[in-house]
Design a protein around this motif. Structure first.
Motif: not given
Lengths: 345, 345
Positions: A257-258, A264, A261, A254, A270, A286-290
């Motif tokens: 993820l922050d 980006r 972001q 998590y 990334i 696993s759903y992230l493009e990167t």
DNA sequence: GATTTTCTTGCAACCGTTTGCGTAGACAGA
DNA sequence: TCTGTCTACGCAAACGGTTGCAAGAAAATC
């Protein structure tokens, strides 16, 4: 037309003109009850849709067949997965699970513990709130004879049972992986300094860098309090370093993820300008493009299950030898985290 | 040196040479107890660290001050957020929350209901499993006088209390939004046909298209059973249609995630070749580089909180007029979903 | 037929707390 | 001194089950 009361053992006894004890025994298939009465009782019970009042039984047995679980939150998949492990084991032992969230608030944590104590749960499994540095409220449970097992976020003191994922091996793998990929400046988004896992992470970080004879810059290791704000601040700081770190190790997915972001938004690509490796290996990533290049799997299900097993074991031991005064021993189970590589480049 | 037993009211009575009833009343500040004894009792209670055995009270009061919550899983942030709402309201009323996951398995659902019934929870809040199409096990609760409130995934029958998010307004907004953006062929990844929300979605879909005088192709509306596999299959099907749909409405964010992943693997650019709009508006999606263009917020916290409020209300009503035979009425609360646009293009 | 054994069942206590009702003692009024 | 009224407390039942012990009835033994 609702029944005023659920059928009780007394009701059955009254209707069949036998005593309650006979009914009780008949329902338990006690050998001392004649076949005739036994079947008569059992049949009537079925007809009436009788089910024993667990509350009465709990009360009488001074047991609730319930274990309390207290953890920071349910949002993180890590914890909900751990709950699955706990539930699995608990229901296997005919135990119910009472879940409560501390929301990383120590007052809430205290409150929950008192409620659970008063509700006479048979045992407690806990994962510490981020700000919990004193354990007196947990230690107090001992006085009431309520067994306790920590998991994941465990206290540093020896006098508790704990199951946790050791950061050393996973961290070592992670950093060696990054070095092998050519990274030389590796930032660390760490948790609160007081957390055992934070300490382990820093230690291993330094060990590995030293072994590889790389320069250690402690300005690259930042503590956060696990909130989004502090993560962003830490990232701000890390990205302003020169030369800029090319890789970042984040305490969990998590946080990663922050951080990603944020990166980006700073127009960094990334896995190209900056790479991430984190802990927990949650499905969401696993759903992230990167996705992060790699993540240290911490086996939440197994941690939960193991913690529950230990608790069950302690409870059943306590049931037997009520007052054996053998010196109490504490379990200290370490589950080795393992690096899972997502992206090859 | 653990105490064998927790202090009881009896213990206090014995030590002070008064009767248990006196102690009980003293602790409750009953007016019929003299000031002297009252303070003596209260002080000793404090010294002994006395806390009433809730179990005994539950048993005596024939109430457990516990509500059961049964939902498909805790993994989805939608549900864990709903739990937060439930917990908030429940603890505000001094109630505990017993959580169980059905894992979309009707057998488990049945099992959980019986356990909860036997444990004499005071009420139940439930969200249906994906495969649950019969409600007899839920209906049976009425017989035992256990109030029940559904939320989110609610049955279609009128004789239940429910709180749910109405699909019509959100769906209308979503589709109008897509049409406005120029989309003419819009696919729908729907849930099981039996689900009320699925029906509503299809209905509204057709209504809006008709109103806008667009061609309706029911081949673009696919039912899934909410598993990843069936989502992928459905996507396979949708993407093979010619002309290919340029936008897809997915029943929830998780399904959308799977679908988007699939689309990406098919070398389609999200939000360019194909757009997604989904339901729930979960935080996770904000971490994507290309999140769904829009999502219909369904206010899980509010749904949970509202369901809990209704339940509390029913319970306290039931406590008062034990047997008022006024005809039972059922609450049917609809929370309007609202479209939240993430990406402007 | 008397005695012992076995089979069935009932009695009663207990778990901790609440609560309706009864009552001893204090005190006032007659 | 006798009633009557309060005040302050105790008795005991109840909630729904479990379980050790006793005991009556039936069967087995001598």
């Amino acid at each position: 037309m609702k029944e005023d009361r659920l059928p009780t053992i007394k009701e059955i006894a009254r209707r069949l003109n036998v005593s309650v004890s006979t009914v009780s025994r008949a329902l338990h298939d006690h050998p001392g009850i004649g076949l005739r009465t036994k079947t008569r009782v059992q049949q009537l019970a079925r007809e009436l849709d009788y089910a024993p009042n667990q509350n009465a039984i709990f009360f009488k047995q001074r047991k609730t067949f319930t274990i309390g679980v207290i953890l920071p939150n349910l949002k993180e998949e890590f914890f909900s997965e751990a709950i699955n492990g706990i539930e699995e084991v608990a229901t296997g032992h005919k135990y119910s699970v009472l879940i409560s969230q501390s929301r990383d608030d120590i007052e809430r944590e205290r409150q929950i513990l008192t409620t659970m104590k008063n509700n006479r749960v048979d045992g407690i499994i806990a994962s510490l709130g981020a700000n919990t540095t004193q354990y007196d409220h947990f230690a107090a449970l001992k006085k009431y004879g309520i067994p306790l097992v920590f998991f994941d976020r465990v206290p540093t003191l020896p006098e508790f049972n704990k199951v946790y994922s050791n950061m050393n091996s996973g961290t070592r793998e992670a950093i060696e992986f990054l070095i092998e990929k050519g990274h030389r400046r590796i930032g660390v988004l760490n948790g609160p300094e007081k957390m055992r896992s934070s300490k382990e992470r820093t230690e291993t970080y330094m060990q590995v860098l030293m072994k590889k004879r790389l320069k250690i810059d402690l300005g690259l290791v930042i503590s956060t309090d696990l909130t989004r704000e502090s993560t962003l601040q830490a990232m701000q700081h890390l990205l302003s370093q020169r030369p800029r770190p090319t890789a970042i190790l984040a305490i969990n997915d998590y946080i990663a993820l922050d951080a990603m972001q944020f990166a980006r938004q700073q127009k960094l690509k990334i896995n190209k300008d900056i790479c991430f490796v984190s802990y927990a290996n949650l499905p969401v990533t696993s759903y992230l493009e990167t996705p992060p290049m790699a993540s240290v799997e911490q086996y939440p299900y197994q941690q939960g299950a193991k913690a529950a097993e230990i608790l069950m074991q302690i409870i059943s031991r306590g049931d037997k030898d009520e007052k054996s005064s053998e010196p109490e021993t504490f379990q200290n189970i370490v589950i080795n985290g393992q690096l899972v590589v997502h992206s090859k480049r």
